[in-house]
Design a protein around this motif. Sequence first.
Motif: not given
Length: 317
Positions: A84-88, A95-97, A282-286
Amino acid sequence: MKTQELQLLYIFDAIMTERSVTRAADRLSMTQPAVSNAISRMRQIWNDPLFVRKGRNIEPTSYALSLWDQVGDHMYALTNAVSATQFDPATSKRKFRIAVTDVTVEMIWRQLIELLEDQAPGVDIHAVPYTPEGTYEDLREAHVDLAVGMLTQHDHSLRSTWLFEGGYVLAMRADHPLAGRQITMEEFLEARHLLVTMSGDAHGFVDSYLDQKGQNRRIAATVNHFSIVPQVLRDSNLIAAVPELISQDCGFVDGLWMGQLPFEVDPTSLYLIWHTRHDRDPGIVWLRNHVERLLRERWHDIMTNSPCGRSAVKAIA
């Protein structure tokens, strides 16, 4: 559960999410042969083929679908709890779609790419065609991470944020016989219409309204993206009901006359949509926060500062 079995479940979850050994390998930072070897171990341990080849992708067996239905949410929760705290953004290689229409791409894609180059140079962003029914299923099956569009289905599996709403205007070439004045309902129904449809169905919001009135119009042609509409209208006698948003684009309205529909239609709301499994990713939230911000800013800028479209529509009110 043994460590080996837990590792296989992580790999299984990635394959089910991506529906591709290649993409699953990228997602897990593994080699393709390593993922293929893991599949062989899964087949042996779980006594099922699990995946069959379908073109460039793979299709899960009924057993694999049943297994994923049982463990998918738990695997996501476990992964999210650990990372949960690892997205930098600065170091991420994700990769996001996002399922979007060409209008959304025109609105924010340039700004989104600039943002990624500045803050997240290792992150890739892919635009996926948006269709109402297909996109909802893509969200549920984890084929896309986010979607921007109308919300006609809303169950416990989907989350959404309202972005803005917009009405519709009538568009036709500037020297069209119906241009320059308020057209009547009879003229509207007798005209030949161009419809933008993402699903391919020749039935849009106007047709839903007309159905309620016991009337119908002739859809003479359909297209699956908005960018071609101005050229088609300029070179034909077709007319089209288009979102007010794109009528503010100077490039879109060049050579066209924009007027009011001969009836009132409720404005359409646009939403940012995601699956519940991504509530705390966290990546999707960002990404979600930035997409929402960019869309709201662009909407406000277009609707308040554009010199095109609005004056032409108001002139015949």
